[in-house]
Design an enzyme around this catalytic site. Structure first.
Site: not given
Ligand code: GLV
Length: 335
Positions: A233, A235, A264, A283
């Site tokens: 959770t 990077r 992303e 994310h």
């Protein structure tokens, strides 16, 4: 003089109603920009033209961006990670960079734990079969009583450790700066290799630095148990994604639950999407409406503080406060 403020952070627009109002009440000319992808510097510069301050999602701020935005005094990061901002370039350009520590730890820890439970108990695959009209019971793994390895045990890692205690877990951590609070929770600080070989769940909570980039690669994955799960959770850049796909597909580890990716949004045909036993989320670690309100308020307060002539509370490039370039910009904006 009124400040031009631009937000390129959709989460701020979606949850920051009170923060938007407080900026507008203070006289800011506020633009809520949309459609600025994290890596698109051209769109970022176009959207932020003449800005005094910006509220940033994961947008890349580098030398070129700072050069193109000469009036910029503050990048207020909506969130804690600031790896997308070149801090040295910001300091040279006389731009303060702030973040929002302290308000989102519990929310991110909740998601890390949810991913751990979800991947272990196969909640995602079981739920998917129900939507398909099937009844397919799947075997999972226990979480209670297992060993959790935290890579990075700062505020968020410690919040995960607090949850893990309630699940009677043995908690290991790898961190160069062990926190007293974590030790008091019974966290044992160990070398990385030991953590990888002993843990049933490895959860990442480190910041991206030159040292930590790609720290979970082929070698580290090979040290993990074949029954172990990787949770991320933090990077994407902490993980070598190709090595992870290989490890998953070869059954070298049991599964991975990921909320963060090297690039992303994750591309449509990224091999991770088809790897063995993955639980992927886009994310969302910080995305609860309560947390959104809290982060938005802290992000907006940084701007209000600076407008009022005070140093914002959470400056990450503190050297900039002595910068003549910044002082000159602030002086100009008062005249
Ligand atoms: C989220 O990714 C953050 O940096 O807070």
């Amino acid at each position: 003089m009124s400040w031009r403020v631009v937000s390129t952070c959709p989460a701020f627009t979606e949850t920051g109603r009170e923060a938007v109002q407080s900026l507008r009440r203070a006289g800011c000319d506020l633009t809520l920009a949309s459609g600025v992808p994290a890596n698109d510097r051209e769109k970022l510069v176009a959207a932020s033209k003449d800005a005094d301050a910006v509220i940033a999602a994961l947008n890349v701020y580098d030398e070129g961006v700072f050069r193109a935005l000469p009036g910029l005094k503050l990048v207020s990061r909506w969130g804690v990670g600031f790896d997308a901002v070149d801090l040295e370039a910001a300091t040279r350009a006389g731009v303060i960079v702030t973040n929002t520590p302290g308000v989102l730890d519990e929310t991110v820890a909740d998601l890390a734990f949810a991913l751990m439970l979800g991947i272990a108990r196969r909640i995602h695959t079981s739920a998917a079969t129900m939507h398909e009209g099937a009844w397919s019971q799947q075997w999972g793994a226990d979480v209670n009583g297992k060993t959790l390895g935290l890579i990075g045990c700062g505020r968020i890692g410690t919040a995960v450790a607090r949850r893990a205690r309630g699940f009677n877990m043995t908690i290991l951590a790898y961190d160069l700066f062990p926190r007293d609070e974590a030790r008091e929770l019974g966290v044992q600080f160990v070398p990385l290799d030991e953590l990888l070989t002993r843990s049933d769940f490895v959860s990442l909570h480190a910041a991206v630095t030159d040292e930590s980039r790609g720290m979970i690669g082929e070698q580290q994955l090979a040290h993990m148990k074949s029954s172990a799960f990787l949770i991320n959770t933090a990077r994407g850049a902490l993980v070598d994604e190709s090595a992870l796909v290989q490890a998953l597909n070869k059954g070298q580890i049991a599964g991975a639950a990921l909320d963060a990716y090297c690039v992303e949004p994750l591309t449509q045909f990224h091999p991770l999407r088809h790897a063995n036993n993955v639980l992927l989320t886009p994310h969302i670690a910080s995305l609860t409406t309560d947390n959104g309100r809290r982060i938005s308020e802290v992000a907006a307060n940084a701007i209000l503080d600076l407008m009022n002539g005070n140093a914002p509370k959470f400056v990450v490039n503190r050297d900039v406060l002595k910068s003549p370039a910044l002082r000159a910009k602030l002086k100009d904006s008062q005249t």
